[in-house]
Design an enzyme around this catalytic site. Sequence first.
Site, mmCIF file in Angstrom:
data_model
loop_
_atom_site.group_PDB
_atom_site.id
_atom_site.type_symbol
_atom_site.label_atom_id
_atom_site.label_comp_id
_atom_site.label_asym_id
_atom_site.label_seq_id
_atom_site.Cartn_x
_atom_site.Cartn_y
_atom_site.Cartn_z
ATOM 1 N N ASP A 9 -9.903 1.283 -3.899
ATOM 2 C CA ASP A 9 -9.125 1.324 -2.944
ATOM 3 C C ASP A 9 -8.287 2.675 -2.729
ATOM 4 O OD1 ASP A 9 -6.949 0.513 -1.135
ATOM 5 O OD2 ASP A 9 -7.281 -1.384 -1.667
ATOM 6 N N ARG B 149 -8.217 0.820 13.023
ATOM 7 C CA ARG B 149 -6.815 0.974 12.725
ATOM 8 C C ARG B 149 -6.804 1.912 11.824
ATOM 9 N NH1 ARG B 149 -4.776 -0.639 7.907
ATOM 10 N NH2 ARG B 149 -5.670 -2.344 6.993
ATOM 11 N N GLU C 268 0.953 -1.181 -0.003
ATOM 12 C CA GLU C 268 0.042 0.024 -0.028
ATOM 13 C C GLU C 268 0.768 1.361 -0.038
ATOM 14 O OE1 GLU C 268 -2.866 1.635 -0.151
ATOM 15 O OE2 GLU C 268 -4.219 0.335 0.090
ATOM 16 N N ASN D 233 -5.411 3.746 8.155
ATOM 17 C CA ASN D 233 -5.401 2.996 6.782
ATOM 18 C C ASN D 233 -4.533 4.039 5.976
ATOM 19 O OD1 ASN D 233 -6.184 0.686 5.085
ATOM 20 N ND2 ASN D 233 -7.601 2.109 3.950
ATOM 21 N N ASN E 78 -10.189 5.586 2.995
ATOM 22 C CA ASN E 78 -9.168 5.108 1.799
ATOM 23 C C ASN E 78 -8.790 6.037 0.969
ATOM 24 O OD1 ASN E 78 -7.440 2.941 0.692
ATOM 25 N ND2 ASN E 78 -9.236 1.393 0.961
#
Length: 290
Positions: free
Chosen positions: A199, A103, A20, A105, A149
């Site tokens: 994403d 959490r 990522e 991202n 995201n």
Amino acid sequence: MSLPQYLLKNVLEARARLGESPIWDSSHKLLYWVDIYNHRVHQFNPATGQNLFFDVGDVVGCIALAGANRLIMAQRDRLAFLNTQTGVVTPIMQVEADMPDNRFNDGKCDSQGRFWFGSMCTVKAQGSLYRYDPDGSLHVMETGLTISNGLGWSPDAKTFYLTDSPVQKIYAYDFDYLTGDISNRRVFVDLTGECFIPDGLVVDAEGYVWSAMYDGWCVIRYNPLGEEVLQVKLPVQRPTSCCFGGQDLKKFYITSASVGLSEEEIQKSFYSGDLFCLEMDVRGFATESK
């Protein structure tokens, strides 16, 4: 619009679990990216093919440039700096430490050096978007998200984009680059009903938005009206994010994931977790201020 000419290369057989947050360091001509669940921040040198990594001790959702030889990271429930010379991690602050189902991202720095990062929760819609300013102040910019995201800004700095993956939407906001405020949220792209989810994203110099489609085997380019104009097929099922890099910002880097794939799916998507690069005839633009 004619299709851009491109050549896809697998530039690093990383086999990451969840690659990522690729970012381009133009000063050193390096690509940084993370493997979230392996707790690694990677440093890839396209000129030599060498890839180094730092073990940062916990989940690392995203990174951004933060000065000479330094990155800022959003980890599980904290912000921290990473010294890219020594590998030393220096905590900045804890955020959402009282929310164990959350959490952090995806995230990115804007042109004023403000670090935007979001949280995710797979239990309920309790994710938020934050802005951490150079003066050390923290601001809540959006709430009620599921998985905050892919985000980015238009070249004229008037529009901010934010993805909420499970609801399959990319949102657009009015953006004030002087104050860092966002307003007037509207749906930019609605993928409700598709078998894949949006994403990470990046915006190119023409103001078009590129979104990596998790479980979609592709990245899709949208014009400023939110209309699909190009779909680039990939050899991996789960592309995760993308950025522009290279000397002229015409190299398009794509991270991918192998996490959660069955053995059968891995056979079909053998290069899952690797790092890819497209040679493009469109270019990116620098959004980060170091």
